[in-house]
Design an enzyme around this catalytic site. Sequence first.
Site, PDB file in Angstrom:
ATOM      1  N   LYS A 172     -14.937  94.431 -40.342  1.00 25.23           N
ATOM      2  CA  LYS A 172     -14.202  93.285 -40.867  1.00 25.23           C
ATOM      3  C   LYS A 172     -13.902  92.320 -39.731  1.00 25.23           C
ATOM      4  CE  LYS A 172      -9.879  92.266 -41.652  1.00 25.23           C
ATOM      5  NZ  LYS A 172      -9.923  90.781 -41.432  1.00 25.23           N
ATOM      6  N   GLU A 175     -10.360  86.710 -40.429  1.00 24.07           N
ATOM      7  CA  GLU A 175     -10.491  85.714 -41.499  1.00 24.07           C
ATOM      8  C   GLU A 175     -10.699  84.311 -40.947  1.00 24.07           C
ATOM      9  OE1 GLU A 175      -6.027  86.286 -40.745  1.00 24.07           O
ATOM     10  OE2 GLU A 175      -7.848  87.520 -40.808  1.00 24.07           O
ATOM     11  N   GLY A 225      -7.476  93.425 -30.854  1.00 25.21           N
ATOM     12  CA  GLY A 225      -6.528  92.431 -31.330  1.00 25.21           C
ATOM     13  C   GLY A 225      -5.205  92.583 -30.617  1.00 25.21           C
ATOM     14  N   GLY A 230      -2.323  96.855 -33.067  1.00 27.91           N
ATOM     15  CA  GLY A 230      -2.862  98.106 -32.548  1.00 27.91           C
ATOM     16  C   GLY A 230      -1.943  99.279 -32.826  1.00 27.91           C
ATOM     17  N   GLU A 247      -8.619  97.946 -28.037  1.00 23.17           N
ATOM     18  CA  GLU A 247      -8.630  96.993 -26.924  1.00 23.17           C
ATOM     19  C   GLU A 247      -7.630  95.914 -27.311  1.00 23.17           C
ATOM     20  OE1 GLU A 247      -8.651  94.186 -24.655  1.00 23.17           O
ATOM     21  OE2 GLU A 247     -10.380  93.484 -25.817  1.00 23.17           O
ATOM     22  N   CYS A 281      -7.853  88.115 -24.023  1.00 25.30           N
ATOM     23  CA  CYS A 281      -7.044  89.223 -23.505  1.00 25.30           C
ATOM     24  C   CYS A 281      -7.171  89.322 -21.995  1.00 25.30           C
ATOM     25  CB  CYS A 281      -7.467  90.525 -24.169  1.00 25.30           C
ATOM     26  SG  CYS A 281      -9.208  90.930 -23.961  1.00 25.30           S
ATOM     27  N   GLU A 379       2.383  88.054 -23.627  1.00 23.27           N
ATOM     28  CA  GLU A 379       1.065  87.450 -23.783  1.00 23.27           C
ATOM     29  C   GLU A 379       1.188  86.178 -24.609  1.00 23.27           C
ATOM     30  OE1 GLU A 379      -3.414  89.026 -24.591  1.00 23.27           O
ATOM     31  OE2 GLU A 379      -1.921  89.573 -26.095  1.00 23.27           O
ATOM     32  N   GLU A 456     -14.684 100.399 -23.824  1.00 20.84           N
ATOM     33  CA  GLU A 456     -15.883  99.799 -24.386  1.00 20.84           C
ATOM     34  C   GLU A 456     -16.873  99.551 -23.265  1.00 20.84           C
ATOM     35  OE1 GLU A 456     -14.436  96.309 -26.382  1.00 20.84           O
ATOM     36  OE2 GLU A 456     -13.815  97.447 -28.139  1.00 20.84           O
TER      37      GLU A 456
END
Length: 487
Positions: A172, A175, A225, A230, A247, A281, A379, A456
Amino acid sequence: MKMLIGGKWVDAAGGQTFSRSSPGNGMEVGIYPEAGAEDVDRAVAAARSAFETGEWPYMAAEDRARILTSTAELIRKNADRIALIETLESGKVISQARAEMDWSANLWDYCAGVARTLHGDSHNNLGPNLIANVMREPIGVVSIITPWNFPLLIISQKLPFALAAGCTAIVKPSEFTPGTTLILGELLMEAGLPDGVVNIVTGHGRPAGQRMLDHPGVDMISFTGSTAVGKIAVQSSAQQLKKVSLELGGKNAQIVFADANLEEAADAIIEGAFKNAGESCNCGARLLVERSIHDELVQRVSKRAQSVKVGDPLDPEAQIGAIISPAQLDKIVGFVSRAREGGAGVLLGEGRAPSDAGLYVYPSILTGVDPQMEVANSEIFGPVLSVIPFDTPAEAVAIANQTDFGLSAAVWTSDYERAVAMTRRLQAGTVWVNTYSSGPAELPFGGYKQSGIGRENGRAGVEEFTELKTVQFHFGGRQAWWVRGQR
């Protein structure tokens, strides 16, 4: 555009749709199905069938690799088309979107190689009657949820690694930016991926995203995200003890010592803080500078920043494009305003940049920032650089490590003994020395603390999507257990 479920392009079961307007000019650029829980259930069923009864998990690695390589080639072939959609939906500048196409393709190429070299282990020194294999097997069906800031690049840091391991997936995208992920679905089908191996649903976090987290037919969650979401993913996974790879956020520091090459450091500081409009990020949002060179470096950085062009994302000369949404623009402006009210100096840029319809903000440089300020710890996800002086390496480490995050950091110095010492003490998943923001596919990427779980990219990125199975082979007669117990 439609969703991809079980190899077919379909509408949402309920018939609902949503539209996306470009943050660059306010014009509608896409209409997509609004997936509900029923659509996620269909996608999970297709992925489960492809994993349990399909050929993908047991396909020869060379055949999986061929499909991954073909996908990389198709990304390059369709780069202009994908980059345009990404720019229209995300607001990032077109020059950067085009560069990201090749970065993404490189990840698919890398995974083709890893698919052919992924292996387990064997043990032949367990005694005269026992040998064993330790096998790496695909974990199963993976829910992959991606953000809006690097739509194609981040799915390329997840999906090809899962596929290389033999997993199937439900994806997904955000959006805000579903278009490029759906195009990737088209390319995967053209490359020969079997039906149901990758399924793509479009919609919002609720209900579609939440159902992907909660679904009992999913074996693993891979999410990129915000740290807040998370934590929701971890809570959902706990109900069924699913594996989770996250992540998340960052509040990254570039640490500059007096003996650094200040011209090169200044260029990297601008790139780190303002690239992708700071919506990253890995954004180098904090500049920690040795006090003796504070004024000189700030002057260099400010001079460079004044030449950074904010403008239409489709303008090839623009370096900072539009902000993803009105809410995010308000958030950025609010951070700068509160920092000024708290005593920070606004050396450069404050507030919205004028536009008839788009969402633009001036890049900001804040000086006199206290390490305890909100702007130095939270952040922002915008082009805001906070400058903090330090006097000793120990003080720099303490400031860099004080946040809840630990994604990345950079050290600028000509003293490599000091550089090594700093890299050992910084709590970050990636530490650059005399550079910033490079990320070859071979190197693992992820964070400490609340910046995430797992890694990752690199071999570790594929291994995240595997389970270990120990298989023991016994030869000859087996001695009864009560006899063995008497020895």
